[in-house]
Design a protein around this motif. Structure first.
Motif, PDB file in Angstrom:
ATOM      1  N   PHE A  76       2.306  -1.123  -2.999  1.00 37.28           N
ATOM      2  CA  PHE A  76       3.017  -0.771  -4.230  1.00 37.28           C
ATOM      3  C   PHE A  76       3.112  -2.031  -5.091  1.00 37.28           C
ATOM      4  CE2 PHE A  76       4.603   2.352  -1.132  1.00 37.28           C
ATOM      5  CZ  PHE A  76       4.320   3.530  -1.825  1.00 37.28           C
ATOM      6  N   PRO A  77       2.373  -2.096  -6.205  1.00 39.48           N
ATOM      7  CA  PRO A  77       2.257  -3.359  -6.937  1.00 39.48           C
ATOM      8  C   PRO A  77       3.548  -3.875  -7.534  1.00 39.48           C
ATOM      9  CG  PRO A  77       1.261  -1.555  -8.184  1.00 39.48           C
ATOM     10  CD  PRO A  77       1.574  -1.020  -6.824  1.00 39.48           C
ATOM     11  N   HIS A  78       4.490  -2.976  -7.857  1.00 40.31           N
ATOM     12  CA  HIS A  78       5.697  -3.407  -8.554  1.00 40.31           C
ATOM     13  C   HIS A  78       6.888  -3.603  -7.616  1.00 40.31           C
ATOM     14  CE1 HIS A  78       3.461  -2.837 -12.173  1.00 40.31           C
ATOM     15  NE2 HIS A  78       3.300  -1.545 -11.954  1.00 40.31           N
ATOM     16  N   LEU A  79       6.650  -3.459  -6.326  1.00 38.43           N
ATOM     17  CA  LEU A  79       7.688  -3.741  -5.337  1.00 38.43           C
ATOM     18  C   LEU A  79       7.462  -5.120  -4.735  1.00 38.43           C
ATOM     19  CD1 LEU A  79       8.082  -0.396  -3.310  1.00 38.43           C
ATOM     20  CD2 LEU A  79       9.450  -1.216  -5.243  1.00 38.43           C
ATOM     21  N   SER A  80       8.524  -5.702  -4.201  1.00 39.45           N
ATOM     22  CA  SER A  80       8.405  -6.996  -3.529  1.00 39.45           C
ATOM     23  C   SER A  80       7.700  -6.828  -2.188  1.00 39.45           C
ATOM     24  CB  SER A  80       9.794  -7.602  -3.301  1.00 39.45           C
ATOM     25  OG  SER A  80      10.500  -6.843  -2.324  1.00 39.45           O
ATOM     26  N   VAL A  81       7.301  -7.945  -1.618  1.00 40.27           N
ATOM     27  CA  VAL A  81       6.713  -7.924  -0.280  1.00 40.27           C
ATOM     28  C   VAL A  81       7.669  -7.268   0.703  1.00 40.27           C
ATOM     29  CG1 VAL A  81       6.046  -9.415   1.662  1.00 40.27           C
ATOM     30  CG2 VAL A  81       5.196  -9.905  -0.654  1.00 40.27           C
ATOM     31  N   LEU A  82       8.933  -7.675   0.675  1.00 39.80           N
ATOM     32  CA  LEU A  82       9.928  -7.108   1.587  1.00 39.80           C
ATOM     33  C   LEU A  82      10.058  -5.608   1.394  1.00 39.80           C
ATOM     34  CD1 LEU A  82      12.180  -7.435   3.713  1.00 39.80           C
ATOM     35  CD2 LEU A  82      13.768  -7.865   1.807  1.00 39.80           C
TER      36      LEU A  82
END
Length: 260
Positions: free
Chosen positions: A102-108
């Motif tokens: 998901f490009p707009h979510l953080s790694v976590l």
């Protein structure tokens, strides 16, 4: 390469196998009578020239395609007619050539989302994102395992290409697969990222089987226990790297232009 099973003196067991696996599209035989055994705690490479049938074999094993004939077993269970989502829940999980995060979510948050299904939260879509806080410890352990701790709070689209692929491996591992299928995990990477991902794959294979399609023969020779070479949808050779690299048919079909 010596796996943990080899070092302990135990013979690794077969966790994924196919017998007589074939797929035809009209009159075109994309895969013909392929037999393959993937062993626990080993890295198994599927290689061959373009058009050899590697991706079709992957799609057959993961049930994105139904075989025209043959049998597939996962952990001793016949999954030949099993749907892809059920196969994934049984422990056979794949990544794709194109990064699927998901490009707009953080790694976590990417890893927390991936952890929802194994933790029974996948259908609770009405809950706020804070409901995933219970998954933080698991998510951070996975992030540490693949070396993304410094990028924990980074937005996925801001990561380098190599780091996005590492994040994809982390989200795939969140499903705790028994067999992990990686489709060209090193494609498009620089040397530094290739070395990093190779070490991650070796680490992952300590407690599960890995089957990967890969064109980088140096990586194949460095980390893979077993290699299956395909040509025109059929198995040309199988064995360790030393064995297949000395096969004259393999040299002519694939390695001759890349070996020094």
């Amino acid at each position: 390469m010596q796996t943990s099973a080899h070092l302990s003196g135990k013979e690794p067991r077969v966790v994924l196998s196919a017998r007589g696996l074939s797929k035809s599209f009209g009159g075109f035989h994309a895969v013909k009578n392929v037999d393959i055994d993937v062993l626990d705690t080993q890295i198994h490479a599927l290689i061959g020239p373009n058009g050899a049938g590697k991706t079709t074999v992957f799609n057959l094993l993961t049930k994105f395609l139904q075989p025209s004939s043959g049998r597939i077993e996962l952990l001793g269970e016949d999954i030949t007619k099993t749907a892809p989502d059920r196969v994934a829940r049984k422990g056979l999980v794949r990544s794709f050539q194109i990064s699927a995060v998901f490009p707009h979510l953080s790694v976590l948050d990417n890893v927390r989302v991936a952890l929802q299904r194994p933790n029974g939260l996948a259908t609770q879509f009405w809950q706020p994102l804070s409901a995933l806080d219970r998954l933080n410890e698991q998510a951070e352990a996975l992030i540490d395992r693949v070396g993304l701790h410094r990028e924990r709070d980074a937005i996925a689209e801001d990561l380098s290409y190599g780091r996005k692929r590492v994040l994809e491996i982390a989200t795939t591992l969140a499903l705790d697969p028994r067999v992990l299928l990686l489709d060209e995990p090193m494609a498009g990477m620089g040397l530094e990222d290739v070395a990093m991902v190779a070490e991650i794959i070796k680490s992952v294979a300590r407690d599960r089987a890995v089957l990967m399609v890969e064109h980088n023969l140096k990586i194949v020779s460095d980390i893979c226990d077993h290699i299956t070479v395909l040509q025109r949808g059929e198995i040309l050779a199988q064995g360790d790297y030393a064995t297949v690299s000395q096969d004259q048919r393999v040299r002519i079909a694939y390695m001759g232009t890349e070996e020094n």
